[in-house]
Design a protein around this motif. Sequence first.
Motif, PDB file in Angstrom:
ATOM      1  N   ASP A 227       0.834  -1.206   0.000  1.00 41.96           N
ATOM      2  CA  ASP A 227       0.000   0.000   0.000  1.00 41.96           C
ATOM      3  C   ASP A 227       0.867   1.254   0.000  1.00 41.96           C
ATOM      4  O   ASP A 227       0.629   2.185  -0.766  1.00 41.96           O
ATOM      5  N   ASP A 231       1.299   4.119  -2.818  1.00 47.98           N
ATOM      6  CA  ASP A 231       1.087   5.544  -2.512  1.00 47.98           C
ATOM      7  C   ASP A 231       2.291   6.390  -2.904  1.00 47.98           C
ATOM      8  O   ASP A 231       2.149   7.548  -3.299  1.00 47.98           O
ATOM      9  N   HIS A 267      -3.162  -8.002   7.668  1.00 50.50           N
ATOM     10  CA  HIS A 267      -3.884  -7.205   8.659  1.00 50.50           C
ATOM     11  C   HIS A 267      -4.413  -8.055   9.813  1.00 50.50           C
ATOM     12  O   HIS A 267      -4.617  -7.566  10.902  1.00 50.50           O
ATOM     13  N   TYR A 284      -3.300  -6.689  -9.254  1.00 49.25           N
ATOM     14  CA  TYR A 284      -4.399  -5.737  -9.343  1.00 49.25           C
ATOM     15  C   TYR A 284      -4.024  -4.376  -8.762  1.00 49.25           C
ATOM     16  O   TYR A 284      -4.596  -3.361  -9.147  1.00 49.25           O
ATOM     17  N   ARG A 288      -4.585  -1.203 -11.098  1.00 46.92           N
ATOM     18  CA  ARG A 288      -5.286  -0.013 -10.619  1.00 46.92           C
ATOM     19  C   ARG A 288      -4.400   1.230 -10.742  1.00 46.92           C
ATOM     20  O   ARG A 288      -4.870   2.298 -11.130  1.00 46.92           O
ATOM     21  N   ARG A 291      -4.413   2.413 -14.181  1.00 47.28           N
ATOM     22  CA  ARG A 291      -5.705   2.952 -14.594  1.00 47.28           C
ATOM     23  C   ARG A 291      -5.898   4.381 -14.117  1.00 47.28           C
ATOM     24  O   ARG A 291      -6.553   5.173 -14.757  1.00 47.28           O
ATOM     25  N   ARG A 292      -5.429   4.655 -12.926  1.00 47.94           N
ATOM     26  CA  ARG A 292      -5.607   5.999 -12.370  1.00 47.94           C
ATOM     27  C   ARG A 292      -4.276   6.484 -11.811  1.00 47.94           C
ATOM     28  O   ARG A 292      -4.080   6.552 -10.592  1.00 47.94           O
TER      29      ARG A 292
ATOM     30  N   ASP B 225     -17.960  -1.461 -11.112  1.00 58.74           N
ATOM     31  CA  ASP B 225     -16.551  -1.808 -11.252  1.00 58.74           C
ATOM     32  C   ASP B 225     -15.870  -1.559  -9.893  1.00 58.74           C
ATOM     33  O   ASP B 225     -16.069  -0.504  -9.280  1.00 58.74           O
ATOM     34  N   ASP B 227     -12.906  -0.761  -8.903  1.00 59.46           N
ATOM     35  CA  ASP B 227     -12.078   0.445  -8.775  1.00 59.46           C
ATOM     36  C   ASP B 227     -12.953   1.696  -8.639  1.00 59.46           C
ATOM     37  O   ASP B 227     -12.726   2.538  -7.769  1.00 59.46           O
ATOM     38  N   ARG B 228     -13.951   1.809  -9.507  1.00 56.83           N
ATOM     39  CA  ARG B 228     -14.810   2.998  -9.449  1.00 56.83           C
ATOM     40  C   ARG B 228     -15.602   3.010  -8.150  1.00 56.83           C
ATOM     41  O   ARG B 228     -15.782   4.046  -7.530  1.00 56.83           O
ATOM     42  N   THR B 230     -14.750   1.791  -5.363  1.00 57.72           N
ATOM     43  CA  THR B 230     -13.823   2.199  -4.308  1.00 57.72           C
ATOM     44  C   THR B 230     -13.625   3.715  -4.336  1.00 57.72           C
ATOM     45  O   THR B 230     -13.713   4.391  -3.303  1.00 57.72           O
ATOM     46  N   ASP B 231     -13.383   4.246  -5.538  1.00 50.63           N
ATOM     47  CA  ASP B 231     -13.177   5.690  -5.683  1.00 50.63           C
ATOM     48  C   ASP B 231     -14.399   6.483  -5.205  1.00 50.63           C
ATOM     49  O   ASP B 231     -14.268   7.596  -4.707  1.00 50.63           O
ATOM     50  N   VAL B 264     -14.839  -7.406 -10.257  1.00 45.39           N
ATOM     51  CA  VAL B 264     -13.413  -7.112 -10.407  1.00 45.39           C
ATOM     52  C   VAL B 264     -13.179  -6.864 -11.894  1.00 45.39           C
ATOM     53  O   VAL B 264     -13.544  -7.707 -12.717  1.00 45.39           O
ATOM     54  N   ARG B 288      -7.497  -1.897   2.133  1.00 47.36           N
ATOM     55  CA  ARG B 288      -6.800  -0.667   1.779  1.00 47.36           C
ATOM     56  C   ARG B 288      -7.690   0.552   2.037  1.00 47.36           C
ATOM     57  O   ARG B 288      -7.211   1.577   2.525  1.00 47.36           O
ATOM     58  N   ARG B 292      -6.645   3.729   4.565  1.00 47.14           N
ATOM     59  CA  ARG B 292      -6.488   5.137   4.162  1.00 47.14           C
ATOM     60  C   ARG B 292      -7.817   5.661   3.653  1.00 47.14           C
ATOM     61  O   ARG B 292      -8.009   5.850   2.455  1.00 47.14           O
ATOM     62  N   ALA B 295      -8.434   8.150   0.733  1.00 45.38           N
ATOM     63  CA  ALA B 295      -8.231   7.822  -0.677  1.00 45.38           C
ATOM     64  C   ALA B 295      -9.356   6.989  -1.255  1.00 45.38           C
ATOM     65  O   ALA B 295      -9.415   6.770  -2.441  1.00 45.38           O
TER      66      ALA B 295
END
Lengths: 296, 296
Positions: A227, A231, A267, A284, A288, A291-292, B225, B227-228, B230-231, B264, B288, B292, B295
Amino acid sequence: MQHPRPGEVLFTERTPRVVAARKLQRRRDRDAARRFLVEGPQAVREALGSPAAPGTRSPRADQAAPSSGAAGRAGVVELFVTPEAADRYPDLVAEAPSVSVVTEQAMASLADTVHPQGLVAVCEFLDVPLRAALASGPGLVVVLAGIADPGNAGTVLRTADAAGASVVVFPDDTVDPYNGKCVRASAGSLFHVDVVRGGDSLACVGALRDAGLRVLAADAYGAHDLDRYTDDGGLSGRTAWVFGAEAHGLAPEVARAAHARVKVPIHGRAESLNLAAAAAVCLYASARAARRPAAS
Amino acid sequence: MQHPRPGEVLFTERTPRVVAARKLQRRRDRDAARRFLVEGPQAVREALGSPAAPGTRSPRADQAAPSSGAAGRAGVVELFVTPEAADRYPDLVAEAPSVSVVTEQAMASLADTVHPQGLVAVCEFLDVPLRAALASGPGLVVVLAGIADPGNAGTVLRTADAAGASVVVFPDDTVDPYNGKCVRASAGSLFHVDVVRGGDSLACVGALRDAGLRVLAADAYGAHDLDRYTDDGGLSGRTAWVFGAEAHGLAPEVARAAHARVKVPIHGRAESLNLAAAAAVCLYASARAARRPAAS
């Protein structure tokens, strides 16, 4: 034509071409013939390069041209099929360059599974040299270093494909990618990515570094937390992940040769993750980040 | 004392207590006795609640008290051990409440593996009711809905533990968590989290919703999705992930009962991920996000 017409005799487990194909279950004979076996309708369809099933994507089409021996037809030489499977999958039979209709018993002798689905194809090796695979400038590469379990190796190959890796390397210290269990566990992904077979793990890491990739060793005792490493932008560029055996991890010299040793954080109270799970998390994370990039 | 002194006769596979223990390989007999078998030094050590090995973490210690039947001793009733293993693991022998020294052959009859490591413990069931597990206010819960393969179920249990989940539910339509292969694949995690056994998958989803968790169905055809999602902050709160069978996915009514169906993303040409890989990606996305929150 190889396959019997109605009324003709089916090939048995003693027919020479069935005997010859069966030998491909052994690595030594695969290496001699440079051919391997692919089993079941899904994998045979992939091997034949049939049109993708609805919903399947191929964002790599643009990358596939320069180096990929994996794109398109994978060099099916011959298809063995039971009469029942021939009726059930006429499209596959029609596409195969040579078809041999065999008894259930002959199929059982060719197949690796307990309940064979009536189709086994003989395919030509499709691996490409590391140099050729790297020439296309892949963004995500996976190296399987010292992995003995074919099911694990095939599963990681499948996950690598899903995460968008375009090259997967099986060095000499790893199970053969053409092992029947590995082919099966890959669920077709053997035909989607550039597979590199053979070579020394350490030399491979060197070649990846020379090609401008950041080489990351997945290591439960690594200094970098995945992680935090993400970051800090560690996954923002072209990356090669090196995964080692579940029990012993990576050979120390291979881990040292990487740019960084990265651990998946634990964890809870588990001692570790298994290989397939750790690889999925690492790959992944890279997918990710690609992707961003702003968030990585 | 159960175990023979030097010169005494070892228990054989026909000794009644060995015969009784061996019956626990069958679910029906496990259910009747409310006991199960644990094999190998690592798992037996976990079952005995021995001090964790160096490097093992236990950040959940504060959560474990209220509901956990899994914390501390898991109720080892009896330890079967070969003379060789007794010499090798004196600490485990010393900790067990009752020790039976057995022949290699008796050990082979008790063990589930091809190369048994000389130790099999009989343990009492350690699952807790769903209500009790939820009373501690877990932040991450996993539901295994309709999973038939014990190795897959055990692997996801291990991954769930590693990702920080504190409750894993095995409803009635899923393999028994006390199945030998599941226990082994969990690599000790069966003893780290609150395991809930039985009940209806759909009712479980309802109970999780009622407990204030956001229930997410992992679904290859999901509208969201990962990722999205999560965002957009979808993983920011307390979450329960529901995973279905690899081949058929979740039962439609279970998927519909979730707050959202999340997939996924597949970046390459793989058709799908296998269950263990998909679960690892989803659960580590949650881990994750919890780590954080800014994020996510």
